[in-house]
Write an enzyme that holds these catalytic residues in place. Sequence first.
Site, PDB file in Angstrom:
ATOM      1  N   ARG A 120      30.697  14.786  51.698  1.00  0.00           N
ATOM      2  CA  ARG A 120      30.646  16.110  52.309  1.00  0.00           C
ATOM      3  C   ARG A 120      29.596  16.157  53.425  1.00  0.00           C
ATOM      4  O   ARG A 120      29.788  16.838  54.434  1.00  0.00           O
ATOM      5  CB  ARG A 120      30.391  17.206  51.268  1.00  0.00           C
ATOM      6  N   GLU A 168      28.790  29.028  49.674  1.00  0.00           N
ATOM      7  CA  GLU A 168      27.902  28.033  50.268  1.00  0.00           C
ATOM      8  C   GLU A 168      27.611  28.214  51.756  1.00  0.00           C
ATOM      9  O   GLU A 168      26.481  27.973  52.188  1.00  0.00           O
ATOM     10  CB  GLU A 168      28.505  26.630  50.047  1.00  0.00           C
TER      11      GLU A 168
END
Lengths: 782, 480
Positions: free
Chosen positions: A324, A728
């Site tokens: 990620r 997030e």
Amino acid sequence: MRKLPEEREASTSGPATAGAVKHDSAALHVSGKARYVDDLPAPANLLYAYPGLSTVARGRILSMDLSAVRALPGVAAVLTCDDIPGHRDIGPVFPGDPLLAEGEVSFLGQVLFVVAASTQQVARQAARLASIEYEEQPPALDVVDGIGEQRFVRPTHSQQRGDTRAALEAAPHTLRGEFHSGGQEQMYLEGQAAMAVPQDDGGMLVYSSTQHPSEGQKLVAEVLGLPLSLVTCEVRRMGGAFGGKETNANQWACLAALLARHTGSAVKLRLARAEDFITTGKRHPFYSRYEVGFDSDGMILGLDLELAGNCGMSPDLSDAIVDRAMFHADNAYFLPAAHIRGHRVQTNTVSHTAFRGFGGPQGMLAIENIVEQIATATGLDPLDVRKRNFYTAEGGRDTTHYGQQLNQHIVAPLVERLERSADYRARREAIREANAASPVLKRGLALTPVKFGISFTVQHLNQAGALLHVYTDGSIQLNHGGTEMGQGLYTKVAQVVARELQVDLASITCTATRTDKVPNTSPTAASSGSDLNGMAAKDAAGKIRRRLTVFAAEHFGVAEDEIHFSAGYIRAGEHKLSFAELAQLAYMHRVPLSATGYYRTPKIHYDRTTAQGRPFFYYAYGAAVSEVVVDTLTGEYRVLRTDICQDVGDSLNPAIDVGQVEGGFIQGMGWLTTEELVWGEDGRLQTTGPAGYKIPAISDTPEILNVELLPDSPNTEATIFHSKAVGEPPLMLAISVWAALRDAIASLGEYRHSPPLDAPATPERVLAACQAVRTAHREPRP
Amino acid sequence: MIRFLLNNELQEVDQVAPCTTVLDYLRDHLGRTGTKEGCASGDCGACTVVVAAPEHGRLHYRSLNACITPLGNLHGHQLLTVEDLASEDRLHPVQQAMVDCHGSQCGFCTPGFVMSMFAHRKNHAVPEREEILESLGGNLCRCTGYRPIVEAAVQMYDPAIEDAFSAGESAVAERLTALAAAPGSLHLAQQSYHAPTTLEELATLLTNHADARLVAGATDLALEFTQALKPSDRLVFTGCVPELLRLEEKEGYLEIGAAVTYSRCQATLSAHWPALRELLARLGSQQIRNQGTVGGNIANASPIGDMPPVLIALEATLVLRKGATIRELAIDAFFKAYRQTALEPGEFIEAIRIPLPHEGDLFQVYKVSKRLDDDISTVCAAFRLTLQGEGETITAARIAFGGMAEIPRRAAAAEAALTGQAFNEQTLEQACLALHGDFTPISDFRSSAAYRSEVAANLLRRLWLSQQLSPAQLQVTHYA
């Protein structure tokens, strides 16, 4: 004295629409009635468990003398790895995480044995009485050394576009550099806790403060050697999690269950704060080194970037976390030629784990540092460098270095909007003038964007289930696989059901997440809670609505398209009845009023062998402008004002979304400023509680904090009511604070020298950067 | 036996271990789980409760960290927890404001915030933002980012209704006065807790029991129980001795009883020494200031305690008592070595005497820490220069630092470099050079040694700059 925020109207929290309903537990929270695991009434004969920890970071266990532990009055059981009937390794994806150490220790604080005693105090005291002999080895702690020595928990992954080497060679300018970002402790206010209650059928009921009850269930079953069907895991709510209770909740549930199985009593394990800090993983510290090619306008032409995550002793989730980081090494910028490598370095610290953003922030910060370097080198305003490099719909600049095409180009207009509303240009000028006249205090300003990919990058996790019961009084019980950690998921999913069935939200009760209600669930993580569970719940509610529609049409003898659900009532031709009346009528006519729902995210795929694909269903965007003031004598600073614009699509609940945006921003600010984890050379964590580890406190919130949810911008993908994930993405808005600090420091050298400012930018690092810029400014330029 | 009111219910407790904290008593003994444990070290505020004590026939409310308050300290007090606020299922205005402003997310810190806000509302007639932040600086929230909580702390004043507590105030005050009349104590096997009510009784207990640990606010001592898991068998509480609770201006000096809490003396100290205002507002948190005492801060002999360097710079003296014997000692002679003091067995601090400010004194105090709220100083500096002739010459200098050595102490070389010199930049630069010889600080998780040395010198430079620049131009905490 500290200046305080201007008084603001309550309504600035978000538009006062019907969607801005309160958190479903708000009244319970404020009155102390909301129960967390440690608050559950104690079963009779409850025992308290506590882990015994290694006191060295690396070595072989020569002997373990636990006689003093066993001898302490009140101790009921002391177990080691030899007492585990089933699996001994609880690694969530890859092996490497022993439930109880077997012969070797790989970090200081690793669990060696576990005690059950009559009280929490006795269990804690007993756990400290062990006498352990080790053959100690020097711990490996340095991430840069780890790259050199190829000391990896997982193989390096690489993403590539074009001929990066050629692009760098052809570029008018190149820069090389390296950058460190620190880890971050989740510091959920409720520490790790689990309580295991043995069942009469040999099974186990585990109450766990976990984001991933299905994984807790699976691991407890494996450790005990039971089929999954005999283990149930329940979580009603967590006192915060932030990724720290995804895999890291499992060990405590397993240990409590192991002791419960062994003693036949219910067993509770709750970590005191210091042990919580020592034994659980944190956000990965990252190291990056790069070579970037660019032209005089600041356009990036090529990027060679190595990202190295400090994974600690085991893989845990590090494969996906470093992936990620790599997926976000472009942030919002088109990289015409890029070679991104991601290393997973093994060190002898606790195994680092998920934390809001899951590697994304680390990758994004790496590229934002590079953009800042380019701005200093070209003498351009960093905002202009950013804008020039944005992905665009035209010119073939719309595809990421991993092959995903962007189809919603809103970062540029969003940034323009914020630039205007926050008065960026005028303030930039005013600050430069003010700084010239201010010998000690210097102000800084920065606008930074965020593009964050939404979906689990592990494909199979992108699914969810729900269970909906309608009772004969019209009340509804809702259950789904998502967990409530404060983010308001239960509220949002209930709103989805209320909207689908057109009933009052008050008629819906959300029940605790349980593996026996909805099985095989994914963790509540990756910002996916509402997207996945909202859709699953909508599916379940849709089935009920469909059955009721069919029934009502038949019963009242009207066409199905004459059945309307609206505001708590159902109209069937000329008939109008309440939802409760219809439910009762349906029951009497033997229509099933319970349904399961299911959802899986479409369109996503990623091939790791070619490093190409579409790992994300869509992207969420945002941007923030932050202004800071820095004391160039001490490195102290304050954030004076932050303006945020965040893209949440069509918000499911603006109040909750604003809460996520503000909370995420402040948490990110902590990561980049005062939150500093310090390990000693012996591998011992020295910051083991809020006394030494400083998360933002109330005065750190900027005096002026303007948050706007980008209006009129529905998600173009078919997400739940065209909303977007919000958990997030806002964390990375805090990069604006780090960049603003850098800007303030750069003023000392008339913005011609790049302040070396690793994260977290503690007062100490800020002062060091001030000194570096002063020194560079005094020296003649080559 | 200790006696206190849990809301309106009388609690008479005896057979309980003396190191039991209020938090453990609430959760484990009474099953009242609304009050949460976040850290058990007084650093997060999740366990905040409110205690009330009679004062001039009314009640004075204080927020406390239940996790580091020994149960016995409640003797003669009313204890209010989050469960007590709502009446007949109607939320208290504080709670309602938190709900209305979306002030809770995970909810775990919320009971602590609610109680801090409740105490704030009891102690402040109108919502002033600066005061709100001071009251809530010791409550950590990891979810909201605080903005909605600040908003709730303003909104809780509207409507400005009297709550059930206001109505019952005088009756409760009367009951508490009666409860406090008898000295409190706890006993469990050979363990004990005593709360003597006279100086003689206290002195005798300490003389007779060499193993007794003196408890004041317990903000540090309690960590031995909750973190080190080393309970003490015998605790003696200073907080019920009237002589130790006095705050008096005498001829030429201010006398602070050793058991006076920071929040009690904050206003008086700030009035005499305005430079202390910021330091005192940033010393610990509101809960810690409500609980921690000046005497305890000194006796605890931390290398960093914020008040000791100040007291050294101000030439404070300590009144020490052992039995009936009293001696007065200059505070800089009190600190001997790391966590070691001049106290003899059985001896205790009775009072702190601070000479009142002189004309012509330049007195400044600076605290540098990683975080502005509720943080232990990386470096704390107290400067006192005596200036003569229109402020041109430094005739005397007292400079003391916390965080720079194993004890808070003076910077002798820097003082020497200043004394007798013209007050100008060159002199200050000389003192900065000299300062490097005064200290060899350590590196730890708060900062490196190099940072400490550099900041210490820069604070001396700040002192000089404070003659030319306003605080708003010089300190981020004053920047407007």
